[in-house]
Structures are given as structure tokens and as C-alpha cells.
Design an enzyme around this catalytic site. Structure first.
Site, short mmCIF file in Angstrom:
data_model
loop_
_atom_site.label_atom_id
_atom_site.label_comp_id
_atom_site.label_asym_id
_atom_site.label_seq_id
_atom_site.Cartn_x
_atom_site.Cartn_y
_atom_site.Cartn_z
N CYS A 148 0.79 -1.23 0.00
CA CYS A 148 0.00 0.00 0.00
C CYS A 148 0.83 1.28 0.00
O CYS A 148 0.42 2.30 -0.58
CB CYS A 148 -0.93 0.04 1.22
SG CYS A 148 -1.67 -1.56 1.64
N CYS B 55 1.65 3.72 -3.11
CA CYS B 55 0.67 4.67 -3.66
C CYS B 55 0.14 5.64 -2.61
O CYS B 55 -0.16 6.79 -2.92
CB CYS B 55 -0.52 3.91 -4.26
SG CYS B 55 -0.05 2.97 -5.73
N HIS B 56 -0.02 5.17 -1.35
CA HIS B 56 -0.67 6.02 -0.34
C HIS B 56 0.31 6.76 0.57
O HIS B 56 -0.10 7.67 1.30
CB HIS B 56 -1.62 5.18 0.52
CG HIS B 56 -2.74 4.55 -0.27
ND1 HIS B 56 -3.87 5.24 -0.64
CD2 HIS B 56 -2.87 3.31 -0.79
CE1 HIS B 56 -4.66 4.43 -1.35
NE2 HIS B 56 -4.06 3.25 -1.46
N MET C 150 -8.11 2.39 -7.64
CA MET C 150 -7.64 1.44 -6.61
C MET C 150 -7.85 0.02 -7.15
O MET C 150 -8.94 -0.32 -7.61
CB MET C 150 -8.47 1.67 -5.34
CG MET C 150 -8.42 0.57 -4.33
SD MET C 150 -6.97 0.66 -3.28
CE MET C 150 -7.26 -0.78 -2.25
N HIS D 183 6.46 11.13 -10.98
CA HIS D 183 6.67 9.68 -10.86
C HIS D 183 7.83 9.25 -11.77
O HIS D 183 8.97 9.44 -11.43
CB HIS D 183 5.35 8.95 -11.17
CG HIS D 183 5.37 7.51 -10.80
ND1 HIS D 183 5.28 7.09 -9.50
CD2 HIS D 183 5.49 6.41 -11.54
CE1 HIS D 183 5.35 5.77 -9.46
NE2 HIS D 183 5.48 5.33 -10.70
N HIS E 61 1.84 7.17 -17.44
CA HIS E 61 2.84 6.27 -16.83
C HIS E 61 3.80 5.84 -17.93
O HIS E 61 3.59 4.80 -18.57
CB HIS E 61 2.14 5.07 -16.17
CG HIS E 61 3.08 4.28 -15.31
ND1 HIS E 61 4.03 3.44 -15.83
CD2 HIS E 61 3.23 4.22 -13.96
CE1 HIS E 61 4.72 2.90 -14.82
NE2 HIS E 61 4.25 3.35 -13.67
FE1 DHE Z 1 7.62 1.15 -10.42
C1 DHE Z 1 10.03 2.69 -12.38
C2 DHE Z 1 7.66 3.79 -8.31
C3 DHE Z 1 4.94 -0.18 -8.77
C4 DHE Z 1 7.97 -1.74 -12.18
N1 DHE Z 1 8.63 2.93 -10.38
C5 DHE Z 1 9.58 3.37 -11.27
C6 DHE Z 1 10.06 4.66 -10.85
C7 DHE Z 1 9.41 4.96 -9.70
C8 DHE Z 1 8.50 3.88 -9.40
C9 DHE Z 1 9.57 6.20 -8.87
C10 DHE Z 1 11.11 5.49 -11.58
C11 DHE Z 1 12.49 5.08 -11.17
C12 DHE Z 1 13.59 5.82 -11.93
O1 DHE Z 1 13.51 5.92 -13.16
O2 DHE Z 1 14.53 6.31 -11.30
N2 DHE Z 1 6.43 1.74 -8.85
C13 DHE Z 1 6.65 2.85 -8.12
C14 DHE Z 1 5.65 2.95 -7.09
O3 DHE Z 1 5.59 3.83 -6.18
C15 DHE Z 1 4.64 1.90 -7.33
C16 DHE Z 1 3.40 2.55 -7.94
C17 DHE Z 1 4.13 1.18 -6.10
C18 DHE Z 1 5.16 0.48 -5.27
O4 DHE Z 1 4.81 0.05 -4.17
O5 DHE Z 1 6.32 0.36 -5.66
C19 DHE Z 1 5.36 1.06 -8.37
N3 DHE Z 1 6.60 -0.64 -10.48
C20 DHE Z 1 5.57 -0.99 -9.71
C21 DHE Z 1 5.16 -2.35 -9.97
O6 DHE Z 1 4.24 -2.97 -9.36
C22 DHE Z 1 5.95 -2.85 -11.12
C23 DHE Z 1 5.03 -2.93 -12.33
C24 DHE Z 1 6.57 -4.23 -10.95
C25 DHE Z 1 7.68 -4.30 -9.95
O7 DHE Z 1 8.75 -4.83 -10.31
O8 DHE Z 1 7.53 -3.85 -8.83
C26 DHE Z 1 6.94 -1.70 -11.29
N4 DHE Z 1 8.77 0.59 -12.01
C27 DHE Z 1 8.79 -0.67 -12.53
C28 DHE Z 1 9.81 -0.72 -13.59
C29 DHE Z 1 10.39 0.56 -13.65
C30 DHE Z 1 9.72 1.36 -12.63
C31 DHE Z 1 10.10 -1.93 -14.45
C32 DHE Z 1 11.51 1.03 -14.59
C33 DHE Z 1 10.94 1.35 -15.92
C34 DHE Z 1 12.04 1.71 -16.92
O9 DHE Z 1 11.96 1.20 -18.05
O10 DHE Z 1 12.94 2.48 -16.58
#
Ligand code: DHE
Length: 564
Positions: free
Chosen positions: A51, A54-55, A105, A341, A383
């Protein structure tokens, strides 16, 4: 769901130890439903895993709603309003957690048990705990230099084409797979932090840096015969981003990491991870209100200046951090929009495009002048991942982003110094076209300078048929329907109960094949499915019992050079 096994594993990694003090001294709201200490500890862990992203840890809301027991706010027209989880009560909250909402959500009825849903509904009616801070000393205490620089190879000791290696997150396994892109064979699987979020490459392409959600950062040296973790350090208790220093003369010199908790960024030595400096991001939002938890979202290294672009989520402030003099740190703070983000460079690598997702905007930062170039209104919840750059037949250079909240891919015209692009100037920083997607729930788009395709996933769509497929647009004729590739079917894996989400298209070094992760259940064997980019035909399925919950994939060359 936080199974007993995963809880045990995380406990081993020291996370629970870091979180335990959080219960102490918290003022539980008197009207909130009773909970035992054990229940609170379990709920706290689930909240962190599922959680907080996002929150927020303090539950003030960002992409997700405010989840404080009680809140008061004044609307822009002066009307006063109030709300909170206590007002909603256990029954209503349980329903929201189980079935989700139209506001975005997601439903947790297939992830959490009934008992866990009830637990979480009660937990969020209590006052949030304030987690402990994490100082430079805490970082230094956590720092482990496993192989000093003097004991590392002075040249590459293996025959792998390092530029075509893929660093693949095995999310729920808490591991990283390094896969040889030339042979499609797993080179090595390494332990990392919990649910590694991203991997980034050092400017030289020798080191892979990863950051786990638990803040554990690792540096892996690919010059050994086998990839070897040479140092680790903890940045805090909740983290998402790292990047290296890429400007000429500073290659591999520094690493920067951003944390969600505490809200700060840290600068480390790029080869040893020795902590050097911690900088808080607490402060005023773009509206002038103090925020106690402005989390560090994406961080990116400039190629044209010795600077990092640090995007602070809740305040909407974008910081350009000059790393030439770490003691006397100079930062330029650019106001944009709240809830920053993820994002990526435009084709010229002068402008950084970052989604202010819950504001439905994309900010374009001109890193040459250090000013905001534009705030672009987009469809709901952009996104981009790092986005995708290509030349639009009618509008010239565009940068693409998908949307979690709308069934479109938005194409934004980007500025260019090339005189041949002068004709497109009037369209700059506008959404010039929206490509229709089969549904909302996109996370990542990707293309390559050598390709005529744009790949888009829809893993967050509740429909299995959509979530398990990817959609490929023909850049020569954007009026054509995208081609649907059924990634789950192409994987040849048996049908599974859990949806296997097809996600994160990533090109190889040559730009002629695309890798897609099949993100299955947390104990299910899954796969990476490789397609020929020209023919869109299946080329290879990379699978193994160790390939569990693969998500992000980072090709060494494309990540080093920011090619997307
Ligand atoms: Fe991410 C990038 C935050 C959930 C996979 N994600 C990012 C970035 C942030 C972020 C701030 C950018 C980083 C950077 O470039 O320096 N992500 C968050 C969250 O806060 C969120 C919504 C909830 C959480 O609890 O983390 C979240 N993200 C996810 C997932 O559930 C994903 C789909 C699967 C996983 O592995 O957790 C996921 N996020 C990714 C990926 C990137 C990413 C693969 C990098 C993308 C890229 O091509 O650079």
C-alpha cells in the site's frame, strides 16, 4: 499477499528489524477498532509491501487516496471539507480493498485473504506510525564493501558481450537475473534487496546497480568471470531509484539513490558505494504547503551536464543536482506539478519528460537552461516508464507515454534544434495524437531508433485477455490497428490461475528483438518471451524454475545510452 514465507525472508534481510520501532510511541486513534500487537505487526508489513507505494508511509496520499483516520481540507473555492478512514469504517474499507474503485484502486480479493483484508481495513483506521529517520551514519553502518577496487579485475575476465546483457528483476524472489542477450541463456542469478525496483548501468557499462524496495542497494561487477556483488549499502527503509554519474570525466564516479522513506536522496562513491552525503527533500509543495513526506521518485543522469535530475513526488519540485562539488552542493529547484513519478529523455537528451501522474500532466524540463519548458496536460494517469521517442510522419519528433487511467498512448511533440524540424515548432509540448489502446492499464511503451514499431503493454487491466498480451503499432502508418501478441499463449507455459501480466518491452542492443516479461504468481515458474521486432514472430522463450515474477528488464547498452 504477504505469505509467511515472504515475511520470513524479509525478516532475514533486516527489514522487520528496521520497521519494528515504528509501532513504538504511536498514538493509536482511540475510536479505531481494537488490534493485537501481532496483528499490527502483520498489517504494518502488508501495508509496506502493498500500500505504501501509492498512499505514502504517513498515508497522506499521492497516486492513492489519503488514508489518515481523519483529515480536513480546504478546496480551491474555499469550501471546507473533511473525511478519513474512521468515517468510512471497517465494512466499507473492506469492500474498497477487496473490489477496488473506479478511481484506480486495484482489487485485492485475489491477492489478500479475507482475514488480511479485514486486518487492513482495521489497521488503516489507526493513526499512522512515523518510521525512524535514516542518517548518513546509519548508511555507513549498513555499508558492506565485499570486494575492494584493488582486488577487482583490471580487464573483462569473461567472453560475454556485456553490452547485450539484460538485468532482469525477479520481483518476489528478491533476486536479479543477468541474461546473455546473444545466447538467451541465464548467466547468473544474484541476491539483491526485496523486490528490486530498477537496475541502472554505470557509464562504462561495467557495473550494474540495483535498488530494492527495502532500500538495499547493490553494485554488481560484470568484469569477473561471473558477475559478482562487490558492495551493498542501505539507503533507508523504502526506495525506488538510483542512477550513476554519466558526464564526461565523472564516469562511474558517483551513485545517487532516492528514498521514499525517509524522504531524501543519498550520494555514494560509484565504485564502492561508500556513503558521502544525504540530502532531505522535505519542504514546500508547488502550492506552498509544507509536506512531511516528499518522496524521491525517478532520478536520471544528464549526458550534457554533470547533473542529476531528481523528481520529488509530493512537492512537484524537480531538482537539478550538480555533482561537481559534493561538499558545496548546488541545486536548481524547478516548480512543476505534484505527484511526479517516472520519465525519460526526449530524443535530443536535452529535455527530461516526467509524468506528474495524479495531476494528469507531463513536465518537460530543459536541462540546458535549467528551466521548465512546459507542463503538458494529458489523459488520465500518464505512466511512461522511460517513454519512447520516434519521428511522427506528420508532427516530427515525439515522445510517447501510455496511461494507467485511460485507453490511449499520448504522443507529445518535443522541441529540437535541428533546422529540419523548425516546421514542427508550433506543435511543441502539445499532445499531437492519441493512439487508441484496447483498454486502460498501460505501464510501459518502448521503441528503438532502428525500429518502425511502438510496443505497449496493458498489465494493469483487469481483463485477462488484455493483461496477458502486448500491442504493437506500425510507426509508418499509425492509423492501423495495433497487432496483438498473446504473450502468455506464446510462452507455451500451462494455463495458470493467477493472471500472467505481460509487461515491460525492452529492446536488445541491436534493436531487432523485443523482450517481454510474463509476470505470474509469486511461486509460479514464469518466462521472458522474445519477439523478432521486424516480423513480430516469436523468437525464443526464456524460462527456468528460477524465473519467478520477472518484471523490469534493462539492456546494458540501451540503459547506458538512454536509448528508448
Ligand atoms: Fe515502479 C520505475 C515507483 C509499482 C515496475 N517505479 C519506477 C520509478 C518509480 C517507481 C519512482 C522510476 C524510477 C527511476 O527511473 O529512477 N512503482 C513505483 C511505485 O511507487 C509503485 C506505484 C508502487 C510500489 O509500491 O512500488 C510502483 N513498479 C511498480 C510495480 O508494481 C511494477 C510494475 C513491478 C515491480 O517490479 O515492482 C513496477 N517501475 C517498474 C519498472 C520501472 C519502474 C520496471 C523502470 C521502468 C524503466 O523502463 O525504466
Amino acid at each position: 499477499m504477504a505469505s509467511k514465507d515472504s515475511l520470513k525472508k524479509i525478516a532475514l534481510k533486516g527489514l522487520v528489524a528496521a520497521l519494528l520501532p515504528l509501532t513504538m510511541g504511536s498514538a493509536w486513534a482511540a475510536d479505531a477498532p481494537a488490534m493485537t500487537d501481532e496483528e499490527k505487526a502483520t498489517a504494518k508489513q502488508i501495508y509496506f509491501e502493498r500500500c505504501a507505494g501509492c498512499h505514502g508511509v504517513l498515508r497522506k496520499g499521492a497516486t492513492g487516496k489519503n488514508l489518515e483516520p481523519h483529515w480536513d481540507k480546504t478546496l480551491p473555492d474555499g469550501t471546507k471539507t473533511s473525511g478519513g478512514t474512521l468515517k468510512l469504517g471497517t465494512d466499507r474499507l473492506s469492500k474498497i480493498i477487496a473490489y477496488g474503485t473506479e478511481g484506480g484502486m486495484v482489487n485485492y480479493d485475489d491477492i489478500l485473504t479475507k482475514e488480511e483484508i479485514d486486518l487492513m481495513a482495521r489497521y488503516i483506521q489507526h493513526t499512522p506510525d512515523v518510521p525512524p529517520e535514516f542518517s548518513l551514519k546509519d548508511m555507513k553502518d549498513s555499508w558492506k564493501l565485499i570486494v575492494p577496487v584493488s582486488e577487482r579485475p583490471t580487464k573483462q575476465m569473461n567472453n560475454i558481450n556485456l553490452k547485450n546483457v539484460f538485468a532482469v528483476t525477479l520481483r518476489d524472489a528478491g533476486k536479479l537475473a543477468l541474461i546473455d542477450g546473444d545466447t538467451h541463456k541465464i548467466w547468473k542469478i544474484l541476491d539483491t534487496g526485496y523486490a528490486v525496483h530498477i537496475s541502472r548501468l554505470s557509464a562504462s557499462g561495467r557495473y550494474v546497480y540495483t535498488v530494492g524496495r527495502d532500500g538495499l542497494t547493490t553494485i554488481i561487477d560484470m568484469w569477473f568471470e561471473e558477475p559478482t556483488t562487490v558492495a551493498t549499502v542501505r539507503l533507508g527503509s523504502d526506495a525506488r531509484s538510483v542512477d550513476t554519474s554519466k558526464f564526461k570525466g565523472f564516469e562511474d564516479k558517483y551513485l545517487i539513490g532516492g528514498t521514499y522513506w525517509p524522504p531524501q536522496y543519498s550520494i555514494m562513491d560509484g565504485e564502492t558505494l561508500e556513503p558521502i552525503k544525504v540530502v532531505s527533500t522535505r519542504g514546500q509543495t508547488v502550492d506552498g504547503e509544507y509536506h512531511p513526506e516528499p518522496r524521491v521518485a525517478s532520478i536520471v543522469a544528464s549526458h550534457i551536464k554533470p547533473e542529476w535530475v531528481v523528481n520529488v513526488k509530493e512537492t512537484g519540485q524537480i531538482m537539478l543536482v550538480d555533482y561537481t562539488d559534493i561538499k558545496n552542493l548546488k541545486t536548481t529547484t524547478i516548480e512543476s506539478a505534484k505527484f511526479l513519478h517516472d520519465g525519460g529523455w526526449d530524443a535530443s537528451k536535452r529535455y527530461f519528460m516526467v509524468a506528474a501522474n495524479a495531476s494528469n500532466k507531463v513536465a518537460a524540463v530543459d536541462t540546458q537552461t535549467g528551466k521548465l519548458a512546459a507542463l503538458v496536460d494529458t489523459a488520465k494517469i500518464p505512466h511512461p516508464g522511460r517513454g519512447a521517442n520516434f519521428n511522427h510522419p506528420k508532427f516530427g519528433p515525439v515522445w510517447a507515454t501510455g496511461h494507467l487511467g485511460d485507453a490511449v498512448v499520448s504522443l507529445i511533440s518535443t522541441a529540437s534544434d535541428d533546422p529540419a524540424h523548425a516546421q514542427y515548432k508550433e506543435h511543441n509540448w502539445k499532445v499531437v495524437e492519441q493512439l487508441k489502446m484496447p483498454g486502460a492499464g498501460n505501464l510501459f511503451v518502448k521503441t528503438h531508433p532502428k525500429s518502425t514499431h511502438l510496443w505497449a503493454d496493458v498489465p494493469m487491466n483487469p481483463e485477462r485477455d488484455l493483461a496477458q498480451a502486448v500491442y504493437v503499432y506500425d510507426l509508418k502508418d499509425l492509423s492501423k490497428e495495433p497487432t496483438r501478441l498473446d504473450v502468455a499463449k506464446d510462452s507455451g507455459l500451462p494455463e495458470s490461475k493467477a493472471i500472467r501480466r505481460a509487461t515491460h518491452p525492452e529492446y536488445n542492443e541491436a534493436g531487432d528483438e523485443v523482450w517481454i516479461s510474463l509476470w505470474g504468481g509469486k511461486t509460479d515458474q514464469s518466462a521472458i518471451v522474445v519477439y523478432d521486432d521486424k516480423t513480430l514472430k516469436l523468437k525464443k522463450v526464456i524460462t527456468d524454475p528460477a524465473i519467478v515474477t520477472p518484471t523490469g528488464k534493462f539492456n546494458v547498452f540501451n540503459t547506458m545510452q538512454d536509448i528508448y
